[in-house]
Design an enzyme around this catalytic site. Structure first.
Site, PDB file in Angstrom:
ATOM      1  N   HIS A  40     -44.400  -2.122  31.490  1.00 41.23           N
ATOM      2  CA  HIS A  40     -45.481  -2.553  30.596  1.00 41.23           C
ATOM      3  C   HIS A  40     -46.135  -1.336  29.954  1.00 41.23           C
ATOM      4  O   HIS A  40     -46.432  -0.358  30.628  1.00 41.23           O
ATOM      5  CB  HIS A  40     -46.547  -3.339  31.368  1.00 41.23           C
ATOM      6  CG  HIS A  40     -46.021  -4.574  32.005  1.00 41.23           C
ATOM      7  ND1 HIS A  40     -45.863  -5.754  31.313  1.00 41.23           N
ATOM      8  CD2 HIS A  40     -45.595  -4.830  33.266  1.00 41.23           C
ATOM      9  CE1 HIS A  40     -45.373  -6.683  32.123  1.00 41.23           C
ATOM     10  NE2 HIS A  40     -45.200  -6.147  33.312  1.00 41.23           N
TER      11      HIS A  40
ATOM     12  N   GLY B 250     -40.134  -2.734  53.473  1.00 39.62           N
ATOM     13  CA  GLY B 250     -41.330  -2.585  52.656  1.00 39.62           C
ATOM     14  C   GLY B 250     -41.318  -1.416  51.694  1.00 39.62           C
ATOM     15  O   GLY B 250     -42.362  -1.061  51.149  1.00 39.62           O
TER      16      GLY B 250
ATOM     17  N   THR C 295     -40.898   7.688  44.055  1.00 35.45           N
ATOM     18  CA  THR C 295     -41.176   7.882  42.631  1.00 35.45           C
ATOM     19  C   THR C 295     -40.289   8.954  42.004  1.00 35.45           C
ATOM     20  O   THR C 295     -40.399   9.209  40.811  1.00 35.45           O
ATOM     21  CB  THR C 295     -42.652   8.266  42.414  1.00 35.45           C
ATOM     22  OG1 THR C 295     -42.929   9.457  43.145  1.00 35.45           O
ATOM     23  CG2 THR C 295     -43.574   7.143  42.864  1.00 35.45           C
TER      24      THR C 295
ATOM     25  N   ARG D 179     -41.992  11.769  50.527  1.00 40.98           N
ATOM     26  CA  ARG D 179     -41.709  13.204  50.533  1.00 40.98           C
ATOM     27  C   ARG D 179     -40.726  13.485  51.656  1.00 40.98           C
ATOM     28  O   ARG D 179     -40.560  12.676  52.574  1.00 40.98           O
ATOM     29  CB  ARG D 179     -42.977  14.026  50.689  1.00 40.98           C
ATOM     30  CG  ARG D 179     -43.635  13.842  52.037  1.00 40.98           C
ATOM     31  CD  ARG D 179     -44.985  14.526  52.130  1.00 40.98           C
ATOM     32  NE  ARG D 179     -45.488  14.568  53.471  1.00 40.98           N
ATOM     33  CZ  ARG D 179     -45.840  13.547  54.223  1.00 40.98           C
ATOM     34  NH1 ARG D 179     -45.723  12.327  53.759  1.00 40.98           N
ATOM     35  NH2 ARG D 179     -46.296  13.712  55.437  1.00 40.98           N
TER      36      ARG D 179
END
Length: 189
Positions: A94, A125, A148, A163
């Site tokens: 978006h 999860g 990410t 990490r």
């Protein structure tokens, strides 16, 4: 038939029955329910798992726990495990930075293909915020992580944002496992 990756205490007869049921369920899922998903080999898909109408390729021996959601373009290698409630979502789904325009009205942008290698475990999860990242062969992502960025081969990552925690193997054993992966998956690539 292999008798690996089954619940503790499972009998051979139960494993054979579950395998046959899974083969039928997989055929129905990827020929009727999600015909756009390309798959090769044995796949297990937990209840309430979904695949968006995007580019999705699954290798051999891929398992999704229940409530997983694949909502970004992805190519997944062989012998990959996803725990329950894992999500692969697009980073650019978006538009949020146009003044005078609501997010609802914003243009949706395409996300690049994410590549998940062979012999990867994605813990329960985990959320992978995807735009062309890669998770290397032999990597492990700890439960509850938010990924990410790309993860190198044979490393253990966890956290929010994820990490590096440690190497999966000591350096003396890493080369041996890499040789095993090369030998095992070279034929299948």
């Amino acid at each position: 038939m292999e008798y690996t990756n089954n619940p503790l205490g499972a009998t051979k007869a139960g494993i054979r029955f579950n395998h046959a049921a899974n083969v039928l369920r997989t055929w129905w899922s990827f020929h009727v329910k999600w015909p756009w998903v390309k798959y090769r080999g044995f796949i297990r898909v937990g209840k309430h798992t979904s695949f968006a109408r995007l580019h999705v390729e699954l290798g051999d021996r891929v398992q999704f726990g229940p409530y997983c959601e694949i909502a970004a373009p992805v190519k997944i290698g062989d012998s990959v495990l996803f725990g329950a409630n894992c999500h692969i979502v697009g980073k650019h789904d978006h538009t949020t930075d146009v003044p005078g325009q609501t997010i609802w009205d914003g243009e949706r942008q395409a996300n690049a293909l994410t590549v998940i290698g062979n012999d990867v475990w994605i813990g329960n999860g985990t959320i992978i915020v995807s735009d062309g990242l890669s998770i290397g062969d032999g990597a492990v992502v700890g439960a509850g992580s938010v990924v990410t960025g790309s993860i190198p081969p044979m490393e253990v990552w966890a956290g929010n944002p994820a990490r590096k925690i440690r190497d999966r193997f000591p350096s003396s054993e890493r080369a041996a496992h890499q040789g095993y992966l090369d030998k095992t998956f070279k034929v299948k690539r």
